[in-house]
Design an enzyme around this catalytic site. Sequence first.
Site, PDB file in Angstrom:
ATOM      1  N   GLU A 133       0.828  -1.211   0.000  1.00 53.12           N
ATOM      2  CA  GLU A 133       0.000   0.000   0.000  1.00 53.12           C
ATOM      3  C   GLU A 133       0.865   1.264   0.000  1.00 53.12           C
ATOM      4  O   GLU A 133       0.527   2.257  -0.653  1.00 53.12           O
ATOM      5  CB  GLU A 133      -0.939  -0.026   1.204  1.00 53.12           C
ATOM      6  CG  GLU A 133      -2.017  -1.101   1.054  1.00 53.12           C
ATOM      7  CD  GLU A 133      -2.873  -1.255   2.304  1.00 53.12           C
ATOM      8  OE1 GLU A 133      -4.096  -1.111   2.191  1.00 53.12           O
ATOM      9  OE2 GLU A 133      -2.302  -1.517   3.386  1.00 53.12           O
TER      10      GLU A 133
ATOM     11  N   GLU B 208      -4.364  -9.469   3.256  1.00 56.06           N
ATOM     12  CA  GLU B 208      -5.262  -9.182   4.376  1.00 56.06           C
ATOM     13  C   GLU B 208      -6.454 -10.133   4.445  1.00 56.06           C
ATOM     14  O   GLU B 208      -6.901 -10.493   5.543  1.00 56.06           O
ATOM     15  CB  GLU B 208      -5.745  -7.727   4.293  1.00 56.06           C
ATOM     16  CG  GLU B 208      -4.719  -6.700   4.737  1.00 56.06           C
ATOM     17  CD  GLU B 208      -3.727  -6.327   3.647  1.00 56.06           C
ATOM     18  OE1 GLU B 208      -2.912  -5.417   3.853  1.00 56.06           O
ATOM     19  OE2 GLU B 208      -3.767  -6.960   2.560  1.00 56.06           O
TER      20      GLU B 208
END
Length: 276
Positions: free
Chosen positions: A130, A150
Amino acid sequence: MTGEAGTGSADDDVRVRYEKKDHVARITLDRPAVLNAMDLRTHEELALIWDDVEADDEVRVAVLTGAGDRSFSVGQDLKERARLNAEDAPPTTFGSRGLPGWPRLTERFTTLSKPVLARVNGYALGGGFELALACDIIVASEHAVFGLPEVRLGLVPGAGGAFRLARQLPLKAAMGHLLTGRRMSAAEALRFGLVNEVVPHDALDECVDRWTGDLVRGAPLSVRAIKEAVLRSVDMPLEQAFATRYVWEERRMRSRDAVEGPRAFAEKRDPEWSGH
């Protein structure tokens, strides 16, 4: 300038190394023993560094990387997260408001006007991926690996991965990676246009230097004006994009550099940028 968040500290427990030289700020996540996983202190240090990058007019480009050869960053320090969960800390979700280091790089949408280049030297997973997605340019070594795991951890890519990946990849490709946690090779990322260049690991620093050299050669106000205009207008209708006023473009168009560039071209010499 070196040390914690630009303070010149020699503290051995510093999470992020920060150096500035020749208009380039180099920011290194420095926890190689845990593959540069980011704990809350890391985010605190990074926030101060990004503030300094923006405030220092001598800095024209920032390079973000991870210490060692194995990892850019594997994202959130999950051991710390498990401890915080055991202490009944609030759960995480999208965004970092109210948490240490806010606004993080992933949420400095138009307030960091200088280009940031990600030097990806291994694993860029979870929050590490990210971070890279939030950079303007990504240069990766051939053994770099990207991924958002995730979904396999009962989490979401809360630092913008769910949003940025769907904007930077074809939607089906993005969904495939987001919903399965599958990893992406450097070669695959290059095919998608997700990274700018992939090189052998021993050529990574040379490649980064070429990019930073090109970025520093540009007029600093032009670079900032273009970055702001692109990021603010990317979701606008074209007519609205043309009609919008951009802060850094207002400064550039009235600057000495807007006169210096054409003059230097006419005089067949290199421009001398003032940034004013």
